[in-house]
Design a protein around this motif. Structure first.
Motif, PDB file in Angstrom:
ATOM      1  N   THR A 138      51.883   2.364  61.833  1.00  0.00           N
ATOM      2  CA  THR A 138      52.332   3.639  61.942  1.00  0.00           C
ATOM      3  C   THR A 138      53.630   3.699  60.964  1.00  0.00           C
ATOM      4  O   THR A 138      54.273   2.606  60.796  1.00  0.00           O
ATOM      5  CB  THR A 138      52.669   4.209  63.290  1.00  0.00           C
ATOM      6  N   ALA A 139      54.320   4.906  60.856  1.00  0.00           N
ATOM      7  CA  ALA A 139      55.476   4.931  60.111  1.00  0.00           C
ATOM      8  C   ALA A 139      56.541   4.297  60.832  1.00  0.00           C
ATOM      9  O   ALA A 139      57.489   3.853  60.240  1.00  0.00           O
ATOM     10  CB  ALA A 139      56.016   6.460  59.884  1.00  0.00           C
ATOM     11  N   GLU A 140      56.789   4.170  62.225  1.00  0.00           N
ATOM     12  CA  GLU A 140      57.468   3.582  62.696  1.00  0.00           C
ATOM     13  C   GLU A 140      57.369   1.903  62.855  1.00  0.00           C
ATOM     14  O   GLU A 140      58.337   1.117  62.918  1.00  0.00           O
ATOM     15  CB  GLU A 140      57.504   4.056  64.257  1.00  0.00           C
ATOM     16  N   ALA A 141      56.345   1.382  62.755  1.00  0.00           N
ATOM     17  CA  ALA A 141      55.809   0.143  62.641  1.00  0.00           C
ATOM     18  C   ALA A 141      54.715  -0.360  61.877  1.00  0.00           C
ATOM     19  O   ALA A 141      53.583  -0.055  62.165  1.00  0.00           O
ATOM     20  CB  ALA A 141      55.518  -0.421  64.156  1.00  0.00           C
ATOM     21  N   TRP A 142      54.992  -0.603  60.711  1.00  0.00           N
ATOM     22  CA  TRP A 142      53.739  -0.663  59.752  1.00  0.00           C
ATOM     23  C   TRP A 142      53.974  -2.037  59.070  1.00  0.00           C
ATOM     24  O   TRP A 142      54.792  -2.918  58.949  1.00  0.00           O
ATOM     25  CB  TRP A 142      54.013   0.424  58.389  1.00  0.00           C
ATOM     26  N   GLN A 143      52.643  -2.194  58.182  1.00  0.00           N
ATOM     27  CA  GLN A 143      52.726  -3.512  57.357  1.00  0.00           C
ATOM     28  C   GLN A 143      51.832  -2.935  56.231  1.00  0.00           C
ATOM     29  O   GLN A 143      51.070  -2.481  56.093  1.00  0.00           O
ATOM     30  CB  GLN A 143      51.696  -4.551  58.053  1.00  0.00           C
ATOM     31  N   ALA A 159      49.387 -14.039  48.842  1.00  0.00           N
ATOM     32  CA  ALA A 159      49.743 -12.715  49.567  1.00  0.00           C
ATOM     33  C   ALA A 159      51.031 -12.541  49.951  1.00  0.00           C
ATOM     34  O   ALA A 159      51.790 -13.540  49.736  1.00  0.00           O
ATOM     35  CB  ALA A 159      48.712 -12.586  50.745  1.00  0.00           C
ATOM     36  N   ILE A 160      51.399 -11.182  50.034  1.00  0.00           N
ATOM     37  CA  ILE A 160      52.903 -10.869  50.295  1.00  0.00           C
ATOM     38  C   ILE A 160      52.756 -10.006  51.316  1.00  0.00           C
ATOM     39  O   ILE A 160      51.913  -8.900  51.285  1.00  0.00           O
ATOM     40  CB  ILE A 160      53.591 -10.242  48.946  1.00  0.00           C
ATOM     41  N   LEU A 161      53.464 -10.064  52.454  1.00  0.00           N
ATOM     42  CA  LEU A 161      53.368  -9.163  53.871  1.00  0.00           C
ATOM     43  C   LEU A 161      54.743  -8.456  53.664  1.00  0.00           C
ATOM     44  O   LEU A 161      55.852  -9.323  53.893  1.00  0.00           O
ATOM     45  CB  LEU A 161      52.956  -9.765  54.871  1.00  0.00           C
ATOM     46  N   ILE A 162      54.737  -7.306  53.966  1.00  0.00           N
ATOM     47  CA  ILE A 162      55.972  -6.570  54.151  1.00  0.00           C
ATOM     48  C   ILE A 162      56.026  -5.736  55.582  1.00  0.00           C
ATOM     49  O   ILE A 162      55.014  -4.997  55.520  1.00  0.00           O
ATOM     50  CB  ILE A 162      55.956  -5.534  52.896  1.00  0.00           C
ATOM     51  N   ARG A 163      56.834  -6.005  56.329  1.00  0.00           N
ATOM     52  CA  ARG A 163      56.930  -5.116  57.658  1.00  0.00           C
ATOM     53  C   ARG A 163      57.968  -4.605  57.797  1.00  0.00           C
ATOM     54  O   ARG A 163      59.095  -4.688  57.242  1.00  0.00           O
ATOM     55  CB  ARG A 163      56.692  -6.269  58.747  1.00  0.00           C
ATOM     56  N   GLY A 164      58.100  -3.340  58.636  1.00  0.00           N
ATOM     57  CA  GLY A 164      59.128  -2.723  58.814  1.00  0.00           C
ATOM     58  C   GLY A 164      59.205  -1.649  59.732  1.00  0.00           C
ATOM     59  O   GLY A 164      57.836  -1.124  60.249  1.00  0.00           O
ATOM     60  N   GLY A 165      60.045  -0.758  59.972  1.00  0.00           N
ATOM     61  CA  GLY A 165      60.046   0.787  60.486  1.00  0.00           C
ATOM     62  C   GLY A 165      60.607   1.657  59.703  1.00  0.00           C
ATOM     63  O   GLY A 165      60.160   2.081  58.790  1.00  0.00           O
ATOM     64  N   ALA A 166      62.081   2.036  60.091  1.00  0.00           N
ATOM     65  CA  ALA A 166      62.662   2.960  59.239  1.00  0.00           C
ATOM     66  C   ALA A 166      62.957   2.380  57.862  1.00  0.00           C
ATOM     67  O   ALA A 166      63.034   3.267  56.846  1.00  0.00           O
ATOM     68  CB  ALA A 166      63.830   3.570  59.841  1.00  0.00           C
ATOM     69  N   THR A 167      63.246   1.003  57.830  1.00  0.00           N
ATOM     70  CA  THR A 167      63.293   0.578  56.530  1.00  0.00           C
ATOM     71  C   THR A 167      62.459  -0.850  56.584  1.00  0.00           C
ATOM     72  O   THR A 167      62.110  -1.129  57.683  1.00  0.00           O
ATOM     73  CB  THR A 167      64.882   0.068  56.118  1.00  0.00           C
ATOM     74  N   VAL A 168      62.610  -1.582  55.491  1.00  0.00           N
ATOM     75  CA  VAL A 168      61.664  -2.919  55.562  1.00  0.00           C
ATOM     76  C   VAL A 168      62.812  -3.934  56.102  1.00  0.00           C
ATOM     77  O   VAL A 168      63.926  -4.145  56.222  1.00  0.00           O
ATOM     78  CB  VAL A 168      61.693  -3.380  54.061  1.00  0.00           C
TER      79      VAL A 168
END
Length: 204
Positions: A138-143, A159-168
């Motif tokens: 979701t926009a609040e908790a995404w990957q 692979a590259i994995l990017i996770r975050g909420g309002a920002t990375v």
């Protein structure tokens, strides 16, 4: 390339994704692309952990960064040594006793810088030429997972994995030789302008 300098080329590619999650409303790649051009400035702290098969503990570095929409990235390494980098559309520069000095970029390092700028400018078309993008959550908790398409990047990353909420908040680079890098981005702050010192660093 020295061991401490090696992660800098990787950072060019992934630190450019910092703005992708900010204030996302429609949770899709088109919206994420638009978000790249919204904040004028993002500042924060970083902790980078480099895991090498030959070492029992990760190599850890710390510092701060300034990501400017129209100018590029200032990357201030503070531990274990002090070194300032500037990444812009003209390349990578390192601050020395006589000021900023451009570094010699060739091959993979130059390509990673091109990809960094493509993402920073919201050019997802260019990014998708080199990566398969898979967005989940979701926009609040995404990957966001990036899987290399190109042979050049496929030789570096699995692979590259990017996770975050309002920002990375976390970036993980999985390398083909079973090494990895984890980049934690903390205390991110959005601003609408650079400080006089930051303007000078970009202009110098």
């Amino acid at each position: 390339m020295r061991l401490l300098d090696r992660p800098v080329g990787h950072i060019l590619l992934v630190l450019s994704l910092l703005l992708m999650a900010g204030n996302a409303h429609a949770f899709d790649l088109a919206q994420l692309s638009r978000q790249l051009n919204e904040p004028a400035v993002v500042r924060g702290n970083f902790i980078q952990e480099k895991y090498l098969r030959a070492l029992p503990l990760p190599l850890t570095s710390r510092g701060t960064f300034v990501l400017a929409r129209d100018r590029g990235l200032l990357w201030f390494l503070q531990e274990p040594l002090q070194q300032d980098y500037r990444i812009s559309d003209s390349g990578i520069a390192r601050r020395g006793p006589s000021g900023w000095q451009k570094t010699d970029q060739q091959g993979a390092a130059a390509r990673q810088n091109d990809l960094f700028l493509a993402v920073l400018q919201g050019d997802t078309t260019a990014l998708q030429r080199d990566f398969e993008l898979e967005l989940s959550g979701t926009a609040e908790a995404w990957q966001l997972m990036l899987t290399p398409r190109s042979h050049l990047l496929g030789q570096i990353f699995s692979a590259i994995l990017i996770r975050g909420g309002a920002t990375v908040e976390r970036i993980e680079l999985l390398e083909t030789q079973n090494d990895s890098t984890v980049l934690l981005l903390n205390d991110n702050q959005i601003d609408d302008q650079l400080s006089p010192t930051e303007l000078h660093d970009f202009a110098d």
